[in-house]
Design a protein around this motif. Structure first.
Motif, PDB file in Angstrom:
ATOM      1  N   ILE A 100       0.690  -1.102  -0.489  1.00  0.00           N
ATOM      2  CA  ILE A 100      -0.138   0.006   0.293  1.00  0.00           C
ATOM      3  C   ILE A 100       0.814   1.100  -0.214  1.00  0.00           C
ATOM      4  N   CYS A 101       1.889   1.394   0.795  1.00  0.00           N
ATOM      5  CA  CYS A 101       2.790   2.409   0.797  1.00  0.00           C
ATOM      6  C   CYS A 101       3.762   3.127  -0.052  1.00  0.00           C
ATOM      7  N   SER A 102       3.740   1.403  -0.383  1.00  0.00           N
ATOM      8  CA  SER A 102       4.685   1.260  -2.333  1.00  0.00           C
ATOM      9  C   SER A 102       3.959   2.023  -3.369  1.00  0.00           C
ATOM     10  N   SER A 103       2.759   2.034  -3.290  1.00  0.00           N
ATOM     11  CA  SER A 103       1.766   2.016  -4.424  1.00  0.00           C
ATOM     12  C   SER A 103       1.541   3.166  -5.287  1.00  0.00           C
ATOM     13  N   SER A 104       1.734   3.519  -6.183  1.00  0.00           N
ATOM     14  CA  SER A 104       1.655   4.938  -6.840  1.00  0.00           C
ATOM     15  C   SER A 104      -0.055   5.068  -6.970  1.00  0.00           C
ATOM     16  N   LYS A 105      -0.819   4.551  -6.935  1.00  0.00           N
ATOM     17  CA  LYS A 105      -2.170   4.831  -6.968  1.00  0.00           C
ATOM     18  C   LYS A 105      -3.280   4.937  -5.952  1.00  0.00           C
ATOM     19  N   ARG A 106      -2.425   5.211  -4.701  1.00  0.00           N
ATOM     20  CA  ARG A 106      -2.718   5.961  -4.071  1.00  0.00           C
ATOM     21  C   ARG A 106      -2.628   7.138  -3.498  1.00  0.00           C
ATOM     22  N   ASP A 107      -3.688   7.318  -2.474  1.00  0.00           N
ATOM     23  CA  ASP A 107      -3.398   8.629  -2.098  1.00  0.00           C
ATOM     24  C   ASP A 107      -3.059   9.578  -0.797  1.00  0.00           C
ATOM     25  N   ARG A 108      -1.650   9.852  -1.388  1.00  0.00           N
ATOM     26  CA  ARG A 108      -0.756   9.896  -0.664  1.00  0.00           C
ATOM     27  C   ARG A 108      -0.839  10.741   1.015  1.00  0.00           C
ATOM     28  N   THR A 109      -2.256  12.174   0.635  1.00  0.00           N
ATOM     29  CA  THR A 109      -2.147  13.291   1.151  1.00  0.00           C
ATOM     30  C   THR A 109      -3.655  12.407   2.376  1.00  0.00           C
ATOM     31  N   LEU A 110      -3.591  11.811   2.283  1.00  0.00           N
ATOM     32  CA  LEU A 110      -4.893  11.067   3.594  1.00  0.00           C
ATOM     33  C   LEU A 110      -4.080   9.710   3.592  1.00  0.00           C
ATOM     34  N   ILE A 111      -4.335  10.007   5.757  1.00  0.00           N
ATOM     35  CA  ILE A 111      -3.463   8.767   6.557  1.00  0.00           C
ATOM     36  C   ILE A 111      -4.745   8.635   7.145  1.00  0.00           C
ATOM     37  N   CYS A 112      -5.230   7.235   6.839  1.00  0.00           N
ATOM     38  CA  CYS A 112      -6.307   6.706   8.154  1.00  0.00           C
ATOM     39  C   CYS A 112      -5.463   5.599   9.377  1.00  0.00           C
ATOM     40  N   VAL A 113      -6.185   6.199  10.425  1.00  0.00           N
ATOM     41  CA  VAL A 113      -4.926   5.544  11.741  1.00  0.00           C
ATOM     42  C   VAL A 113      -5.339   4.583  12.027  1.00  0.00           C
ATOM     43  N   VAL A 114      -5.460   3.181  12.119  1.00  0.00           N
ATOM     44  CA  VAL A 114      -6.205   2.422  13.026  1.00  0.00           C
ATOM     45  C   VAL A 114      -4.970   1.865  14.030  1.00  0.00           C
ATOM     46  N   GLN A 115      -5.834   0.857  15.084  1.00  0.00           N
ATOM     47  CA  GLN A 115      -5.396   0.460  16.032  1.00  0.00           C
ATOM     48  C   GLN A 115      -4.400  -1.145  15.543  1.00  0.00           C
ATOM     49  N   GLU A 116      -4.884  -1.895  14.518  1.00  0.00           N
ATOM     50  CA  GLU A 116      -4.235  -2.980  14.452  1.00  0.00           C
ATOM     51  C   GLU A 116      -4.749  -3.518  12.990  1.00  0.00           C
TER      52      GLU A 116
END
Lengths: 381, 199
Positions: free
Chosen positions: B72-88
């Motif tokens: 997910i972090c290395s994908s070029s298709k993801r919106d890098r301005t948006l971070i979703c914080v989760v527990q697990e």
């Protein structure tokens, strides 16, 4: 609400007890230690999901067995029947509660559906004991009337335990709790201010019920007052925001002291419900008789209040109260619930209970011996 | 004293340490393994070792991964301005299944719970702040569990992020999709009212 049938299996000293109750007065007779109160405790498992004494599930299991079962059939005032079942297994310590065959996820989902009012010897603490006893009375009454209050209370207690841990850890490590305390303070302030306001509102709503109960018990001689005293609510009629601000200020001012104590010192878990008769504090000045009158008055008021709030007549459990009360108060207590309610009454001596009240309703008499029902008699007065 | 072979007992003992597995199920599983053919058992054993040897935490989002950074972090298709914080890591899976979220994640590794000995320093909060501090993030979505600990974590993290100037949001709490309003309990409904949005 009416409880028509009750089954206790491996519950306290009852190996297997099945009872069919009357819609009016149900008298449970027997010597001390024979298992009368255990039947009332069983009823409390159906309505509250636990013992009204606060006994743990494991201690309620009959000695030498691996769990208990309590099953009852409750009928609402509208005539709808519910089978309620509470099953506890010692291995694993799990309890399953179900209503009408479908399991209930949390015990809190049960509270308020089948309202219950209990008067037992340990409730003497409500008028004579410390503030914790009166908060318990407040919490159980309001929780049965309001789901939102109950949810807030559960959240508050959890947040309080977490916050106390942060303070204790800081105390033991001889440092300040710092920012680790903040989220718990936020949560405490948010739910705590709602709890304090709801309690205050309850005391207002409850006052006319207490007045009416007292008038019936004492005529116009004695005038009761209830006052909710909270550090969170320094002024009358505050908004939730203002109460939250007041709570935050008070808890902020106490932080150093809290770190030293290693526990939370401000909040609705330290509030007081002040009771007085004719403007004199019950706890300090009341006679033995006044204590009893006040307690009975509060319970009668609770009965009427819950009846109005839940749109359902509560069940009334009276555990061994007639050896303590005089004939006059006994008669009132039974008379006042007689018109509408179903009561379960334990006594060692039938002569102490004025059974001639309860006009017209069916009544039943059970004699309990060593965890067994030895004799049953149904009659109409 | 063993009623079956000692190695079956040992295997059952190991199975019973897994979450949700009791003594009886553990025995059934152990006897099942005994009946499996040799290649399947080899494959199972290899898979067990592989998760320990190959899986690690993504150096960016702390999710579990075999490649660092994670897919997910290395994908070029993801919106890098948006971070979703989760527990697990499980929560990443849950959000991914919706196919609705195209941003990146940050896995905290739990929620604040002093009673369990978990304080701010035990969660990957510092790493989150460093990520955000590096720039390029417009919005942080806090998606914690709807319980007291999740709520405290939301409050704690939002207090730290808000001064950095970006939008901080939280997922809504309330009514489940497909249910009727009249059947909702008062507590859920009151939470839903609290989190109402403008239309």
């Amino acid at each position: 609400m009416q409880l028509t049938r009750l089954l206790l299996r491996q519950f306290r000293n009852h190996a297997e007890t099945a009872l069919e109750f009357s819609p009016g007065l149900n008298l449970l007779l027997g010597d001390n230690g024979e298992g009368k109160t255990n039947i009332l405790e069983g009823v409390s498992y159906l309505c509250l999901g636990r013992s009204f004494h606060g006994a743990s599930d494991a201690t309620v299991v009959q000695m030498g067995t691996n769990g208990f079962l309590v099953r009852g059939t409750l009928a609402s005032d509208g005539g709808v029947e519910f089978k309620v079942e509470s099953v506890y297994e010692v291995p694993g310590g799990t309890k399953r509660v179900s209503v009408g065959g479908s399991e209930i996820g949390r015990r809190t989902d049960l509270i308020g559906r089948f309202p219950l009012v209990v008067l037992a010897p340990e409730h003497a603490g409500i008028t004579a004991g410390g503030p914790a006893e009166r908060r318990r009375f407040l919490d159980l009454t309001v929780s049965q009337a309001s789901r939102i209050y109950l949810e807030d209370l559960v959240e508050y207690r959890r947040a309080l335990r977490q916050r106390n841990r942060v303070l204790l850890d800081a105390k033991l490590a001889r440092r300040t709790p710092g920012s680790a305390l903040e989220p718990w303070t936020d949560l405490l302030v948010r739910t705590g201010s709602r709890i304090a306001l709801r309690r205050q509102e309850f005391v207002e709503e409850f006052r006319p019920y207490v007045d009416r109960a007292f008038a019936a018990l004492t005529g116009t001689r004695e005038h009761p007052t209830l006052l909710y005293a909270s550090e969170v609510l320094p002024e009358a009629s505050m908004t939730t925001e203002a109460a939250g601000e007041a709570f935050r200020t008070a808890i902020g001012a106490a932080e150093r002291e809290e770190t030293r104590a290693g526990t939370t010192l401000v909040g609705p878990h330290r509030d007081e419900l002040e009771l007085s008769i004719n403007d004199r504090s019950v706890r300090e000045f009341a006679s033995q008789g006044q204590h009893k009158t006040f307690l009975v008055g509060l319970k009668l008021a609770e009965f009427s209040y819950l009846k109005d709030r839940c749109n359902e007549t509560p069940l009334l459990l009276l555990d061994d109260v007639f050896s303590e009360l005089d004939a006059h108060r006994c008669r009132h207590l039974l008379d006042l619930v007689a018109h509408a309610g179903q009561a379960f009454v334990t006594a060692t001596d039938e002569r102490l209970v004025p059974t001639d009240v309860h006009g017209g309703a069916m009544k039943s008499r059970f004699t309990i011996q060593k965890g067994r029902v030895e004799h049953v008699e149904h009659s109409r007065t | 004293m063993f009623y079956t072979a000692e190695s079956v007992e040992q295997l059952a003992e190991h199975f019973s340490q897994l979450p949700g597995i009791g003594k009886k199920t553990a025995h059934r599983l152990a006897l099942f393994v005994l009946k499996m053919d040799r290649p399947s058992v080899d494959a199972l054993a290899a898979a067990l070792i592989a998760v320990k040897e190959k899986v690690r935490y993504c150096s960016i989002c702390s999710n579990i991964t075999e490649t660092d950074p994670c897919a997910i972090c290395s994908s070029s298709k993801r919106d890098r301005t948006l971070i979703c914080v989760v527990q697990e890591p499980n929560d990443v899976l849950a959000v991914e299944k919706t196919n609705e979220f195209r941003g990146l994640y940050h896995v905290l590794g739990g929620a604040l719970s002093p009673l369990d000995g978990i304080g701010p320093d035990d969660l990957r909060i510092k790493e989150l702040l460093e990520r955000i501090g590096a720039g390029g993030v417009d919005e942080v979505i806090l998606a914690m569990n709807p319980n007291v600990e999740g709520e405290a974590t939301t409050l704690y993290v939002s207090r730290l992020i808000k001064p950095l100037g970006m939008r901080v949001t939280r997922i809504a709490r309330g009514l489940p999709v497909g249910s009727d309003l009249e059947f909702a309990d008062e507590a859920t409904l009151s939470r839903a009212l609290e989190g109402r949005v403008a239309v």
